[in-house]
Write a protein that holds these residues in place. Structure first.
Motif, short mmCIF file in Angstrom:
data_model
loop_
_atom_site.label_atom_id
_atom_site.label_comp_id
_atom_site.label_asym_id
_atom_site.label_seq_id
_atom_site.Cartn_x
_atom_site.Cartn_y
_atom_site.Cartn_z
N GLY A 36 0.65 6.72 -1.61
CA GLY A 36 -0.01 5.60 -1.42
C GLY A 36 -0.67 5.95 0.16
N ASP A 37 -0.81 4.92 1.08
CA ASP A 37 -1.50 4.83 2.29
C ASP A 37 -0.49 5.44 3.34
N SER A 69 0.71 -1.10 0.06
CA SER A 69 -0.14 -0.09 0.05
C SER A 69 0.87 1.24 -0.06
#
Length: 218
Positions: free
Chosen positions: A53-54, A28
């Protein structure tokens, strides 16, 4: 002045750093590039890195790592992170060597999709030989020479300001005719070529154009 571009790939023995390995293994989170890295007087390493991303997952990894002393982020889906952490012996030795030589490391240093890094250094033949000897003396990573020649600060300067993923999207957009007049492709066409969602391709192209135009007017 000459330049030398090399590809550094972590091995199965140790890798660059356990923290980097953990971030690379997280699906992620995408590590984009390193914009600055410095060995401090207290023996810790200070970096300015770009990621996407995350963000919450990234922060979980950073806060739980025994190597990280402190970190700070700016941005959401894409962020810049300043962090200070303990290096491995290999990382410390390479950064000490860099402080003692005349080579200049060109930034940003992009992360490639396989976790390796493409690094361009500026210097002379003697410093390049010393770099090769230092780099090949460790089992932590492989050292592959990709290109060398006389340094021209304008050569490929537009591509050097882009992350590996942005370079991939831009190359695909040019190849399918997105920038031809009249335009022969859409975001969907580019998305099919790189395996991304059309909305993601649109975001990448906007950021690519912003960075390239900023480089033109500087």
């Amino acid at each position: 002045m000459r330049y030398l571009t090399v590809r550094l790939a972590p091995t199965d023995v140790e890798g660059f750093h356990p923290l980097g390995e953990r971030l690379s293994d997280e699906p992620s989170v995408e590590r984009e590039a390193i914009h600055h890295v410095e060995l401090l007087d207290d023996g810790t390493v200070l970096t300015l890195a770009e990621g996407s991303g995350d963000r919450e997952r990234y922060e979980e990894i950073m806060s739980s790592s025994p190597f990280v002393h402190e970190y700070m982020l700016s941005g959401e889906d894409r962020w810049m992170a300043v962090s200070r952490f303990d290096p491995t012996e290999t990382v410390r030795r390479i950064l000490e060597w860099r402080q003692q030589t005349d080579v200049v490391v060109e930034t940003p240093i992009p992360f490639l999709t396989d976790g390796s890094q493409r690094v361009t250094v500026l210097g002379d033949q003697a410093s390049f030989r010393a770099l090769y000897q230092e780099s090949t003396s460790t089992e932590s990573f492989t050292f592959e020479i990709e290109e060398t020649g006389e340094y021209d600060p304008d050569t490929a300067r537009f591509m050097r300001v882009l992350t590996p993923r942005q370079q991939e999207v831009l190359t695909a957009a040019v190849e399918v005719g997105y920038y031809r007049a009249p335009r022969e492709a859409t975001h969907e066409t580019v998305a099919d070529a790189v395996g991304l969602a059309p909305s993601t391709v649109g975001d990448h192209l906007r950021k690519i154009e912003e960075r390239v135009f900023e480089t033109v007017v500087r």
